[in-house]
Scaffold this active site. Structure first.
Site, mmCIF file in Angstrom:
data_model
loop_
_atom_site.group_PDB
_atom_site.id
_atom_site.type_symbol
_atom_site.label_atom_id
_atom_site.label_comp_id
_atom_site.label_asym_id
_atom_site.label_seq_id
_atom_site.Cartn_x
_atom_site.Cartn_y
_atom_site.Cartn_z
ATOM 1 N N SER A 131 48.072 53.661 -3.272
ATOM 2 C CA SER A 131 49.327 52.995 -2.921
ATOM 3 C C SER A 131 49.761 53.335 -1.504
ATOM 4 O O SER A 131 49.226 54.242 -0.856
ATOM 5 C CB SER A 131 50.453 53.402 -3.889
ATOM 6 O OG SER A 131 51.068 54.612 -3.480
ATOM 7 N N ILE A 132 50.772 52.629 -1.048
ATOM 8 C CA ILE A 132 51.338 52.842 0.283
ATOM 9 C C ILE A 132 51.966 54.223 0.415
ATOM 10 O O ILE A 132 52.106 54.754 1.523
ATOM 11 C CB ILE A 132 52.374 51.749 0.592
ATOM 12 C CG1 ILE A 132 52.734 51.730 2.081
ATOM 13 C CG2 ILE A 132 53.621 51.898 -0.295
ATOM 14 C CD1 ILE A 132 53.515 50.512 2.508
ATOM 15 N N LYS A 133 52.318 54.842 -0.702
ATOM 16 C CA LYS A 133 52.990 56.132 -0.667
ATOM 17 C C LYS A 133 52.086 57.273 -0.197
ATOM 18 O O LYS A 133 52.580 58.366 0.113
ATOM 19 C CB LYS A 133 53.581 56.453 -2.036
ATOM 20 C CG LYS A 133 54.708 55.517 -2.461
ATOM 21 C CD LYS A 133 55.917 55.625 -1.546
ATOM 22 C CE LYS A 133 57.096 54.839 -2.082
ATOM 23 N NZ LYS A 133 58.296 54.981 -1.251
ATOM 24 N N ASP A 134 50.788 57.029 -0.124
ATOM 25 C CA ASP A 134 49.891 58.048 0.454
ATOM 26 C C ASP A 134 50.310 58.376 1.879
ATOM 27 O O ASP A 134 50.215 59.521 2.324
ATOM 28 C CB ASP A 134 48.443 57.543 0.472
ATOM 29 C CG ASP A 134 47.820 57.465 -0.904
ATOM 30 O OD1 ASP A 134 48.483 57.837 -1.885
ATOM 31 O OD2 ASP A 134 46.658 57.016 -0.991
ATOM 32 N N ALA B 281 53.387 60.641 1.844
ATOM 33 C CA ALA B 281 53.025 61.968 1.339
ATOM 34 C C ALA B 281 52.381 62.811 2.433
ATOM 35 O O ALA B 281 52.761 63.972 2.659
ATOM 36 C CB ALA B 281 52.085 61.828 0.145
#
Length: 359
Positions: free
Chosen positions: A60-63, A66
């Site tokens: 996901s884009i949240k990598d 993070a």
């Protein structure tokens, strides 16, 4: 023998590898392809693109957020080897953090609303994270999952609460990676960018980058699901109303203006409200016409991209983000029984209902 047309097609790869081997998980995040959404583009007379963030190694884009937040903490000396990283997350940021923690040797602790899909919870635990599902209550409530994460980290030595909503290292990660990638992939031709927001990091970081590079010409819009206050806030010129209602989308929508969104909200060109009925119909449409198996927040983004393209007119070029795949939500989104319980099965065009194969 292959026909000449097919031979030519195979001889022209859609993507080119522009880097050598990268350094582990963290080195493999980003540089995702920009996908031309052919059917929707042809229907609107515009060019609509989706940034394939589901191709990040954590899915996901949240990598991006993070890694950006952890690297920022390391640079500032806030976390040392063997430390603990704690976050309150609706799922994907936690998954990205769990991957980063495994690759860097940190302990990972996640507090999340108990409304999230079982697929996300299971994956976090498989990645070695300690997961604490807690009742979903408003941010103002001290039992909100973010406050519980903050308090837990405060009691530990060598630990940080990553604070994804208000830690602006989140938006900065998109400002220096996602935004420049989009600008390069479109060759500097972006009439509009639109996406939904949970933390506000993607919209703020990409928006700031595109505004700067286009000298203010690129329009940046926010897409909002039911149950969020941001559409009303932006449309009313800054009136914050009480949050009511809910949505099937996960991890997007807000009851407040986060610090990340606050870095850019005054520069937004507008906001769009997207009902769940439109999101679920688009989710099935993308699977049927583009072969893209995406989650509900991605479908919402694409609905908004189509609407923005229509607002900007024929020939406009609009970009959104394809946040993640449907794998983390399939037990709901492709369940006829679940969709019926939410009053959404009838929103799916009849010829596409064949994909709702789960009971």
């Amino acid at each position: 023998m292959l026909c000449s047309a097919l031979r030519r097609s195979l001889a022209q790869p859609a993507r080119r590898f522009t880097t050598r081997a990268v350094d582990g998980f963290t080195g493999s995040v980003g540089n995702t392809p920009l996908i031309y959404l052919k059917t929707l583009s042809e229907q609107t007379g515009c060019s609509i693109f989706g940034k394939a963030e589901f191709q990040n190694p954590g899915g996901s884009i949240k990598d991006r957020a993070a890694i950006g937040i952890v690297l920022d903490a390391e640079t500032k000396g806030l976390i040392k080897p063997g430390g603990t990283i704690v976050e309150g997350t609706a799922g994907n940021t936690g998954i990205g953090l769990a991957h980063v923690c495994r690759s860097k040797g940190y302990r990972c602790v996640i507090f999340m609303p108990d409304t999230q899909s079982q697929e996300k919870i299971d994956l976090l635990r498989m990645l070695g994270a300690e997961v604490y599902p807690v009742p979903a209550v408003p941010y103002e409530n001290p039992k909100n999952y973010n406050h519980q994460a903050k308090e837990y980290a405060r009691q530990l030595d060598n630990a940080i609460w990553t604070d994804q909503f208000d830690n602006t290292a989140n938006a900065y990660a998109h400002y220096i990676t996602t935004g420049p990638e989009i600008w390069e992939q479109t060759q500097g031709m972006v009439d509009g960018f639109v996406c939904s927001t949970g933390t506000g990091g993607t919209l703020a970081g990409v928006g700031k980058c595109l505004k700067e590079k286009s000298n203010g010409k690129s329009q940046i819009w926010l897409a909002d699901p039911p149950g969020s206050v941001l559409y009303t806030y932006i449309s009313s010129g800054g009136k914050l109303v009480e949050r009511t209602g809910s949505s099937i989308t996960e991890g997007i929508g807000q009851g407040r203006v986060t610090a990340n969104l606050g870095t850019f909200i005054s520069e937004l060109d507008g906001a769009l409200h997207v009902p769940d009925e439109q999101s679920i119909a688009m989710l099935y449409h993308l699977l049927d016409t583009e072969g893209l198996y995406v989650g509900a927040s991605t479908a919402l983004n694409v609905v908004a991209a189509v609407e923005l393209a229509q607002k900007l007119g024929k020939g406009s070029r609009v970009v959104t983000v394809l946040c993640d795949g449907a794998y983390r939500y399939q037990s709901r989104l492709f369940s006829k029984k679940w969709l019926q319980s939410k009053g959404l099965f009838d929103a799916i065009p009849e010829h596409l209902r064949k994909y709702a194969v789960l009971d």
